[in-house]
Design a protein around this motif. Structure first.
Motif, PDB file in Angstrom:
ATOM      1  N   VAL A  18       0.851  -1.200   0.000  1.00  0.00           N
ATOM      2  CA  VAL A  18       0.000   0.000   0.000  1.00  0.00           C
ATOM      3  C   VAL A  18       0.879   1.238   0.000  1.00  0.00           C
ATOM      4  O   VAL A  18       2.067   1.171   0.288  1.00  0.00           O
ATOM      5  N   GLU A  19       0.241   2.345  -0.330  1.00  0.00           N
ATOM      6  CA  GLU A  19       0.920   3.638  -0.197  1.00  0.00           C
ATOM      7  C   GLU A  19       0.438   4.207   1.148  1.00  0.00           C
ATOM      8  O   GLU A  19      -0.730   4.579   1.288  1.00  0.00           O
ATOM      9  N   ILE A  20       1.322   4.177   2.120  1.00  0.00           N
ATOM     10  CA  ILE A  20       0.907   4.545   3.487  1.00  0.00           C
ATOM     11  C   ILE A  20       0.517   6.031   3.560  1.00  0.00           C
ATOM     12  O   ILE A  20       1.229   6.891   3.054  1.00  0.00           O
ATOM     13  N   VAL A  21      -0.624   6.306   4.163  1.00  0.00           N
ATOM     14  CA  VAL A  21      -1.009   7.690   4.458  1.00  0.00           C
ATOM     15  C   VAL A  21      -0.180   8.111   5.679  1.00  0.00           C
ATOM     16  O   VAL A  21      -0.121   7.374   6.660  1.00  0.00           O
ATOM     17  N   PRO A  22       0.485   9.262   5.624  1.00  0.00           N
ATOM     18  CA  PRO A  22       1.450   9.577   6.689  1.00  0.00           C
ATOM     19  C   PRO A  22       0.806  10.045   7.995  1.00  0.00           C
ATOM     20  O   PRO A  22       1.149  11.090   8.534  1.00  0.00           O
ATOM     21  N   LEU A  23      -0.149   9.240   8.466  1.00  0.00           N
ATOM     22  CA  LEU A  23      -0.858   9.586   9.698  1.00  0.00           C
ATOM     23  C   LEU A  23      -0.905   8.390  10.629  1.00  0.00           C
ATOM     24  O   LEU A  23      -1.027   7.245  10.161  1.00  0.00           O
ATOM     25  N   GLU A  24      -0.796   8.647  11.914  1.00  0.00           N
ATOM     26  CA  GLU A  24      -1.109   7.631  12.914  1.00  0.00           C
ATOM     27  C   GLU A  24      -2.503   7.977  13.399  1.00  0.00           C
ATOM     28  O   GLU A  24      -2.746   9.115  13.844  1.00  0.00           O
ATOM     29  N   ILE A  25      -3.405   7.028  13.283  1.00  0.00           N
ATOM     30  CA  ILE A  25      -4.791   7.278  13.670  1.00  0.00           C
ATOM     31  C   ILE A  25      -5.008   6.610  15.028  1.00  0.00           C
ATOM     32  O   ILE A  25      -4.867   5.399  15.152  1.00  0.00           O
ATOM     33  N   ILE A  26      -5.296   7.417  16.014  1.00  0.00           N
ATOM     34  CA  ILE A  26      -5.425   6.912  17.385  1.00  0.00           C
ATOM     35  C   ILE A  26      -6.886   6.996  17.805  1.00  0.00           C
ATOM     36  O   ILE A  26      -7.536   8.025  17.604  1.00  0.00           O
ATOM     37  N   VAL A  27      -7.406   5.898  18.338  1.00  0.00           N
ATOM     38  CA  VAL A  27      -8.765   5.894  18.869  1.00  0.00           C
ATOM     39  C   VAL A  27      -8.668   5.633  20.362  1.00  0.00           C
ATOM     40  O   VAL A  27      -7.964   4.717  20.785  1.00  0.00           O
ATOM     41  N   ARG A  28      -9.372   6.447  21.136  1.00  0.00           N
ATOM     42  CA  ARG A  28      -9.311   6.317  22.601  1.00  0.00           C
ATOM     43  C   ARG A  28     -10.707   6.108  23.168  1.00  0.00           C
ATOM     44  O   ARG A  28     -11.630   6.861  22.832  1.00  0.00           O
ATOM     45  N   ASN A  29     -10.817   5.107  24.046  1.00  0.00           N
ATOM     46  CA  ASN A  29     -12.060   4.863  24.772  1.00  0.00           C
ATOM     47  C   ASN A  29     -11.949   5.334  26.222  1.00  0.00           C
ATOM     48  O   ASN A  29     -12.953   5.682  26.839  1.00  0.00           O
ATOM     49  N   LEU A  37     -14.097   7.878  28.517  1.00  0.00           N
ATOM     50  CA  LEU A  37     -14.406   9.063  27.710  1.00  0.00           C
ATOM     51  C   LEU A  37     -15.887   9.027  27.335  1.00  0.00           C
ATOM     52  O   LEU A  37     -16.466   7.943  27.215  1.00  0.00           O
ATOM     53  N   PRO A  38     -16.502  10.199  27.149  1.00  0.00           N
ATOM     54  CA  PRO A  38     -17.935  10.216  26.836  1.00  0.00           C
ATOM     55  C   PRO A  38     -18.270   9.489  25.537  1.00  0.00           C
ATOM     56  O   PRO A  38     -19.391   9.007  25.349  1.00  0.00           O
ATOM     57  N   ARG A  39     -17.299   9.406  24.650  1.00  0.00           N
ATOM     58  CA  ARG A  39     -17.464   8.650  23.401  1.00  0.00           C
ATOM     59  C   ARG A  39     -16.062   8.406  22.863  1.00  0.00           C
ATOM     60  O   ARG A  39     -15.108   9.092  23.287  1.00  0.00           O
ATOM     61  N   PRO A  40     -15.902   7.462  21.929  1.00  0.00           N
ATOM     62  CA  PRO A  40     -14.552   7.258  21.391  1.00  0.00           C
ATOM     63  C   PRO A  40     -14.041   8.547  20.751  1.00  0.00           C
ATOM     64  O   PRO A  40     -14.779   9.237  20.049  1.00  0.00           O
ATOM     65  N   ILE A  41     -12.797   8.863  21.047  1.00  0.00           N
ATOM     66  CA  ILE A  41     -12.188  10.076  20.494  1.00  0.00           C
ATOM     67  C   ILE A  41     -11.088   9.669  19.516  1.00  0.00           C
ATOM     68  O   ILE A  41     -10.228   8.850  19.852  1.00  0.00           O
ATOM     69  N   VAL A  42     -11.146  10.221  18.315  1.00  0.00           N
ATOM     70  CA  VAL A  42     -10.160   9.885  17.290  1.00  0.00           C
ATOM     71  C   VAL A  42      -9.190  11.059  17.158  1.00  0.00           C
ATOM     72  O   VAL A  42      -9.609  12.216  17.067  1.00  0.00           O
ATOM     73  N   LEU A  50     -10.132  -2.448  26.043  1.00  0.00           N
ATOM     74  CA  LEU A  50      -9.374  -1.745  24.999  1.00  0.00           C
ATOM     75  C   LEU A  50      -9.380  -0.263  25.352  1.00  0.00           C
ATOM     76  O   LEU A  50     -10.386   0.427  25.144  1.00  0.00           O
ATOM     77  N   VAL A  51      -8.277   0.202  25.894  1.00  0.00           N
ATOM     78  CA  VAL A  51      -8.178   1.598  26.340  1.00  0.00           C
ATOM     79  C   VAL A  51      -8.007   2.512  25.139  1.00  0.00           C
ATOM     80  O   VAL A  51      -8.716   3.507  24.980  1.00  0.00           O
ATOM     81  N   ASP A  52      -7.062   2.166  24.275  1.00  0.00           N
ATOM     82  CA  ASP A  52      -6.824   2.953  23.062  1.00  0.00           C
ATOM     83  C   ASP A  52      -5.995   2.121  22.093  1.00  0.00           C
ATOM     84  O   ASP A  52      -5.527   1.036  22.440  1.00  0.00           O
ATOM     85  N   PHE A  53      -5.854   2.607  20.895  1.00  0.00           N
ATOM     86  CA  PHE A  53      -4.995   1.923  19.914  1.00  0.00           C
ATOM     87  C   PHE A  53      -4.650   2.886  18.792  1.00  0.00           C
ATOM     88  O   PHE A  53      -5.268   3.940  18.645  1.00  0.00           O
ATOM     89  N   LYS A  54      -3.652   2.441  18.026  1.00  0.00           N
ATOM     90  CA  LYS A  54      -3.217   3.231  16.858  1.00  0.00           C
ATOM     91  C   LYS A  54      -3.311   2.337  15.624  1.00  0.00           C
ATOM     92  O   LYS A  54      -2.936   1.163  15.689  1.00  0.00           O
TER      93      LYS A  54
END
Ligand code: 5GP
Length: 252
Positions: free
Chosen positions: A84-95, A113-118, A173-177
């Motif tokens: 793939v052509e990597i998009v130069p972003l780390e996408i973090i989701v936090r619960n 968190l009140p809702r998942p935060i990206v 699952l606290v958070d992930f990237k």
């Protein structure tokens, strides 16, 4: 295998040219790094565990229709993935608040968190992967508005899937990237989940005890990282408790 062409070597993985166009062999190293590689160690067997765990999560995502790069596992440390052509972003989701979010906003670790935060970070080791806004992403052309809609949808679907899978085995699952990459079908391009999903890139806490079962064990010197990852793998049934993880097995 040594004659393969190395495409890229990162902190935890090496990418080699795959056997067919559009494929890549992803090799999982035992190296553990933290704080932008200021802290380093070799944790024997980590690569084997992450190869299996990433296979498990990516396969499950594929089964519920979340497109990702995984094709098949090749051996204990390698998997075949789509190039793939990597998009130069780390996408973090936090619960739950933890890590840099807790520091930045002064919210106690573990607060739901009140809702998942990206969140989005610009993937650049030299800069320490700084947090960026959608304004930066659009202005610098790292991703289009359509890409951002797709990225948000992928991230939230991964979050729902991973949260459920982990919850079923008593893990929060606290958070992930995640990272995403572009693939091209003729004139069309679409985004798929790429890189890896493993305890290196997630925060996983035991629901009952709060015990950390992820890379924070290494970052914060909380014990044996391999034991933590082995426990995640054991609960998910990914590797039997008794299986020796350094001995090679043959797969087709
Ligand atoms: P934080 O921003 O709190 O340090 O990290 C949030 C989540 O994203 C954690 O689960 C962490 O493991 C993951 N994460 C953030 N940056 C990276 C990175 O550069 N590499 C990996 N493997 N995971 C990351």
């Amino acid at each position: 295998m040594s004659r393969r062409k190395k495409i890229y070597e990162g902190k935890a993985k090496i990418l080699y040219e795959g056997p067919e166009p559009g494929t890549i062999v992803q090799y999982f190293k035992d190296d553990a790094t933290a704080f932008n590689a200021e802290k380093k160690a070799v944790i024997e067997g980590k690569g084997v565990l992450n190869n299996r765990l990433s296979e498990f999560f990516m396969t499950g995502l594929g089964q519920i229709g979340v497109p990702n790069h995984f094709i098949k596992r090749l051996n204990m440390r390698e998997q075949l993935v789509r190039s793939v052509e990597i998009v130069p972003l780390e996408i973090i989701v936090r619960n739950y608040a933890a890590g840099t979010m807790s520091k930045r906003l002064g919210i106690e670790e573990g607060t739901q968190l009140p809702r998942p935060i990206v969140e989005y970070c610009y993937k650049d080791d030299a800069l320490g992967d700084p947090l960026v806004t959608e304004e930066h992403i659009a202005a610098f052309g790292w991703a289009s508005q359509q890409d951002m809609d797709d990225i948000l949808s992928l991230a939230l679907r991964v979050n729902d899937f991973l949260s459920g899978v982990m919850m079923a085995v008593g893990i929060r699952l606290v958070d992930f990237k995640i990272e995403v990459g572009r693939i091209y079908d003729g004139d069309f391009q679409r985004l798929i989940v790429a890189d890896e999903i493993s305890p290196d890139s997630c925060r996983l806490w035991d629901i009952e005890t709060g015990q950390k079962l992820d890379k924070d064990v290494f970052r914060r010197d909380l014990g044996d990282l391999k034991d933590a990852y082995t426990e995640v793998a054991r609960r998910l049934g990914v590797m039997p408790k008794t299986a020796p993880i350094t001995k090679p097995t043959l797969i087709n």
